[in-house]
Design a protein around this motif. Structure first.
Motif, PDB file in Angstrom:
ATOM      1  N   ASP A   9       0.843  -1.312   0.042  1.00 11.37           N
ATOM      2  CA  ASP A   9       0.023  -0.041  -0.011  1.00 11.37           C
ATOM      3  C   ASP A   9       0.937   1.363   0.177  1.00 11.37           C
ATOM      4  OD1 ASP A   9      -2.543  -1.219   0.084  1.00 11.37           O
ATOM      5  OD2 ASP A   9      -2.178  -1.585   2.103  1.00 11.37           O
ATOM      6  N   GLY A  10       0.524   2.282  -0.931  1.00 13.15           N
ATOM      7  CA  GLY A  10       1.224   3.344  -0.819  1.00 13.15           C
ATOM      8  C   GLY A  10       0.733   4.120   0.258  1.00 13.15           C
ATOM      9  N   GLN A  11       1.499   5.379   0.401  1.00 20.60           N
ATOM     10  CA  GLN A  11       1.227   6.236   1.443  1.00 20.60           C
ATOM     11  C   GLN A  11      -0.311   6.706   1.426  1.00 20.60           C
ATOM     12  OE1 GLN A  11       3.663   9.530   1.677  1.00 20.60           O
ATOM     13  NE2 GLN A  11       3.163  10.685   3.466  1.00 20.60           N
ATOM     14  N   ARG A  12      -0.748   6.996   0.587  1.00 24.46           N
ATOM     15  CA  ARG A  12      -2.377   7.510   0.572  1.00 24.46           C
ATOM     16  C   ARG A  12      -3.309   6.332  -0.049  1.00 24.46           C
ATOM     17  NH1 ARG A  12       0.410  12.209  -2.013  1.00 24.46           N
ATOM     18  NH2 ARG A  12       0.271  13.595  -0.227  1.00 24.46           N
ATOM     19  N   GLY A  13      -2.833   5.056   0.328  1.00 21.69           N
ATOM     20  CA  GLY A  13      -3.626   3.752  -0.130  1.00 21.69           C
ATOM     21  C   GLY A  13      -3.627   3.474  -1.478  1.00 21.69           C
ATOM     22  N   SER A  14      -2.825   4.087  -2.441  1.00 23.44           N
ATOM     23  CA  SER A  14      -2.889   3.476  -3.715  1.00 23.44           C
ATOM     24  C   SER A  14      -1.756   2.045  -3.665  1.00 23.44           C
ATOM     25  CB  SER A  14      -2.133   4.440  -4.658  1.00 23.44           C
ATOM     26  OG  SER A  14      -0.770   4.436  -4.169  1.00 23.44           O
ATOM     27  N   GLN A  15      -2.192   1.188  -4.613  1.00 24.62           N
ATOM     28  CA  GLN A  15      -1.388  -0.026  -4.839  1.00 24.62           C
ATOM     29  C   GLN A  15      -0.098   0.327  -5.371  1.00 24.62           C
ATOM     30  OE1 GLN A  15      -2.694  -2.882  -7.599  1.00 24.62           O
ATOM     31  NE2 GLN A  15      -2.556  -4.840  -6.111  1.00 24.62           N
ATOM     32  N   GLN A  16       1.168  -0.309  -4.839  1.00 24.70           N
ATOM     33  CA  GLN A  16       2.425  -0.109  -5.474  1.00 24.70           C
ATOM     34  C   GLN A  16       3.128  -1.529  -5.269  1.00 24.70           C
ATOM     35  OE1 GLN A  16       4.423   2.822  -2.842  1.00 24.70           O
ATOM     36  NE2 GLN A  16       3.430   4.383  -4.154  1.00 24.70           N
ATOM     37  N   MET A  17       3.899  -1.625  -6.306  1.00 23.81           N
ATOM     38  CA  MET A  17       4.701  -2.935  -6.720  1.00 23.81           C
ATOM     39  C   MET A  17       6.076  -2.917  -6.348  1.00 23.81           C
ATOM     40  SD  MET A  17       5.206  -4.722 -10.318  1.00 23.81           S
ATOM     41  CE  MET A  17       6.409  -3.511 -10.992  1.00 23.81           C
ATOM     42  N   VAL A  18       6.670  -3.927  -5.710  1.00 23.25           N
ATOM     43  CA  VAL A  18       8.155  -3.959  -5.441  1.00 23.25           C
ATOM     44  C   VAL A  18       8.552  -4.941  -6.256  1.00 23.25           C
ATOM     45  CG1 VAL A  18       9.588  -4.452  -3.526  1.00 23.25           C
ATOM     46  CG2 VAL A  18       7.381  -3.246  -2.907  1.00 23.25           C
ATOM     47  N   ASP A  19       9.637  -4.787  -6.747  1.00 17.21           N
ATOM     48  CA  ASP A  19      10.512  -5.927  -7.279  1.00 17.21           C
ATOM     49  C   ASP A  19      11.649  -6.404  -6.626  1.00 17.21           C
ATOM     50  OD1 ASP A  19      12.951  -4.260  -7.659  1.00 17.21           O
ATOM     51  OD2 ASP A  19      12.817  -3.694  -9.463  1.00 17.21           O
ATOM     52  N   SER A  20      12.172  -7.441  -7.138  1.00 18.85           N
ATOM     53  CA  SER A  20      13.164  -8.262  -6.366  1.00 18.85           C
ATOM     54  C   SER A  20      14.414  -7.460  -6.015  1.00 18.85           C
ATOM     55  CB  SER A  20      13.568  -9.524  -6.869  1.00 18.85           C
ATOM     56  OG  SER A  20      14.180  -9.153  -7.917  1.00 18.85           O
ATOM     57  N   ASP A  21      14.765  -6.477  -6.455  1.00 21.34           N
ATOM     58  CA  ASP A  21      15.835  -5.498  -6.088  1.00 21.34           C
ATOM     59  C   ASP A  21      15.516  -4.436  -5.185  1.00 21.34           C
ATOM     60  OD1 ASP A  21      17.292  -6.854  -7.954  1.00 21.34           O
ATOM     61  OD2 ASP A  21      17.010  -5.448  -9.493  1.00 21.34           O
ATOM     62  N   GLY A  22      14.164  -4.264  -4.761  1.00 29.01           N
ATOM     63  CA  GLY A  22      13.885  -3.429  -3.964  1.00 29.01           C
ATOM     64  C   GLY A  22      13.273  -1.940  -4.300  1.00 29.01           C
ATOM     65  N   PHE A  23      13.254  -1.966  -5.631  1.00 28.70           N
ATOM     66  CA  PHE A  23      12.592  -0.683  -6.207  1.00 28.70           C
ATOM     67  C   PHE A  23      11.210  -0.657  -6.271  1.00 28.70           C
ATOM     68  CE2 PHE A  23      16.688  -0.985  -8.424  1.00 28.70           C
ATOM     69  CZ  PHE A  23      17.302   0.400  -8.071  1.00 28.70           C
ATOM     70  N   ILE A  24      10.614   0.360  -5.737  1.00 27.27           N
ATOM     71  CA  ILE A  24       8.952   0.559  -5.805  1.00 27.27           C
ATOM     72  C   ILE A  24       8.347   1.253  -7.056  1.00 27.27           C
ATOM     73  CG2 ILE A  24       7.148   1.538  -4.315  1.00 27.27           C
ATOM     74  CD1 ILE A  24       9.031   1.413  -1.973  1.00 27.27           C
ATOM     75  N   TYR A  25       7.437   0.653  -7.556  1.00 26.23           N
ATOM     76  CA  TYR A  25       6.760   1.163  -8.760  1.00 26.23           C
ATOM     77  C   TYR A  25       5.503   1.491  -8.563  1.00 26.23           C
ATOM     78  CZ  TYR A  25      10.658  -1.064 -10.969  1.00 26.23           C
ATOM     79  OH  TYR A  25      11.978  -1.607 -11.299  1.00 26.23           O
TER      80      TYR A  25
END
Length: 154
Positions: A9-25
């Motif tokens: 969950d993002g800061q305002r409730g949006s969905q975010q994705m994390v990859d295996s390297d630790g980057f957030i999208y």
């Protein structure tokens, strides 16, 4: 080549994705199709302006990066920090009669000391709990401990 790791969950409730390297999208909604979803690096605003994009193939959750690489290092603590903050907000909404101090103690005890060091101050975390309660109850404000002197941990 990074792979899909998980959604957070993002800061305002949006969905975010994390990859295996630790980057957030963050999701690029206009680009979604039934076969894939398009994502852009969360740090796409100034001063970083990261140009990296990723595409998640929906049937098998395979991740493909765009042609431009990240222009910053991964912050491996960020997804864990987001999970702790999301847990705090969820527990505050689920347990409106619990004392703020008890919710903080419970959540922080379940996370690692390394993650806890990256979190905001105790006063800020207490405000997160109180704001989450106010939003979930429809009340304007919950008043409890507002300074570190009011918070005791056992």
């Amino acid at each position: 080549m990074p792979t899909f790791s998980k959604f957070i969950d993002g800061q305002r409730g949006s969905q975010q994705m994390v990859d295996s390297d630790g980057f957030i999208y963050s999701r690029k909604k206009p680009r979604d199709t039934p076969l894939y979803s398009a994502w852009r690096c969360r740090k796409n605003n100034p001063p970083t302006k990261c140009p990296c994009h990723a595409y998640l193939t929906l049937p098998d959750n395979s991740l493909t990066l765009g042609s431009k690489p990240h222009n910053h290092p991964a912050d491996n603590a960020a997804p864990l920090k987001r999970e702790v903050l999301s847990t705090l907000k969820r527990k505050a909404a689920e347990q409106p009669l619990s004392v703020t101090q008890n919710i903080l103690s419970e959540v922080l005890a379940d996370s690692t000391p390394e993650t806890n060091q990256t979190l905001p101050t105790m006063e800020s975390l207490a405000r997160v709990v109180q704001r989450s309660r106010a939003v979930s109850s429809g009340s304007a404000q919950h008043t409890e401990a507002t300074s570190s002197d009011d918070l005791e941990f056992h």
